[in-house]
Design an enzyme around this catalytic site. Structure first.
Site, PDB file in Angstrom:
ATOM      1  N   GLY A 207       0.826  -1.208   0.000  1.00 62.78           N
ATOM      2  CA  GLY A 207       0.000   0.000   0.000  1.00 62.78           C
ATOM      3  C   GLY A 207       0.852   1.244   0.000  1.00 62.78           C
ATOM      4  CG  ASN A 208      -0.384   4.624  -1.637  1.00 59.71           C
ATOM      5  OD1 ASN A 208      -1.082   5.467  -1.080  1.00 59.71           O
ATOM      6  ND2 ASN A 208      -0.798   3.934  -2.692  1.00 59.71           N
ATOM      7  NE  ARG A 209       5.036   6.733   4.735  1.00 60.39           N
ATOM      8  CZ  ARG A 209       5.144   6.040   5.862  1.00 60.39           C
ATOM      9  NH1 ARG A 209       4.146   6.024   6.732  1.00 60.39           N
ATOM     10  NH2 ARG A 209       6.245   5.373   6.122  1.00 60.39           N
ATOM     11  CB  SER A 210      -2.788   8.113  -0.568  1.00 63.36           C
ATOM     12  OG  SER A 210      -3.888   8.955  -0.838  1.00 63.36           O
TER      13      SER A 210
END
Ligand code: C5P
Length: 234
Positions: free
Chosen positions: A29-32
């Protein structure tokens, strides 16, 4: 006569970060946080638009008064975006889309095993949704080519000049009409309530700066979009 600037318009907005599964319990995933996309959805709704929010993983709830299409992976977001684009006047890709996904998704939880080598994750490229949206729009019948497509770019760089140069190249490559550029460091932007952006236009007009809360930045982006839409014949 009082009329809201986006009355009668349909605006599709992607928000949040995609999650690319490795097995039934794990993902890349990512930090958005989804905050910018949600703020855009609110601004578009308040400007009178019918809003469709394509929601990948978000740390914040979707706003009231918008249609929400939940998605998880980049491929799901792609399907939802291509479908939604068919009747949208504006598409804003503010989601953080994973550029790569694991080549294989295990049906069962990947386990530690002493009798085997440590696993290696092979990644394959995800489609560039923004680019596909532009191609789709450009291949539409002449009367239907008015759709406005907006991309986001989170750029790292040593100077603002550096960042702008990268962003201009990206705008050309992607072919979208507007590109909203964030100058990011690891401590900046993601999850924060404030933002500072530059809006670049393919038409070549002067870069426009906007900064403040994500709500204020969104209002500036939406009013720029309204101006672009209303400057061409409907
Ligand atoms: O190339 P880059 O990831 O920096 O481009 C960012 C823009 O492209 C964002 O608008 C993002 O939503 C979109 N994007 C996309 N599909 C991808 C990767 C990014 O639509 N696979």
């Amino acid at each position: 006569d009082f009329q809201l600037p986006l009355a009668g318009r349909t605006v599709t907005i992607s928000a949040g970060g995609t999650r690319e599964p490795l097995d039934p319990v794990r993902f890349l995933g990512n930090r958005s946080s989804g905050k910018q996309g949600v703020a855009l959805a609110v601004a578009a709704r308040n400007a009178g638009a019918t809003v469709r929010l394509l929601a990948a993983h978000m740390d914040v709830p979707p706003p009231a008064g918008v249609e929400v299409v939940p998605v998880e992976t980049a491929l799901q977001l792609r399907e939802a975006a291509l479908a939604a684009a068919a009747d949208s006047d504006v598409v804003i890709m503010s989601a953080a889309v994973a550029d790569f996904r694991p080549a294989a998704v295990s049906d069962t939880k990947i386990k530690k095993r002493d009798d085997r080598e440590d696993p290696v994750i092979t990644l394959v490229r995800n489609p560039d949704i923004l680019h596909e949206l532009v191609d789709l729009r450009n291949s539409a019948a002449p009367g239907r080519r008015q759709q406005l497509i907006v991309g986001f770019a989170a750029e790292t760089g040593d100077s603002d000049g550096d960042v702008l140069a990268h962003a201009r190249a990206k705008l050309q490559r992607k072919g979208c009409d507007l590109l909203v550029v964030n100058h990011v460091g690891t401590d900046k932007v993601f999850g924060q309530d404030t933002n500072s952006v530059v809006i670049l236009a393919r038409s070549g007009s002067e870069p426009q700066e906007a900064s403040g809360t994500k709500t204020e930045v969104s209002a500036a982006i939406i009013s720029r979009i309204s101006a672009e839409l209303n400057s061409v014949s409907p």
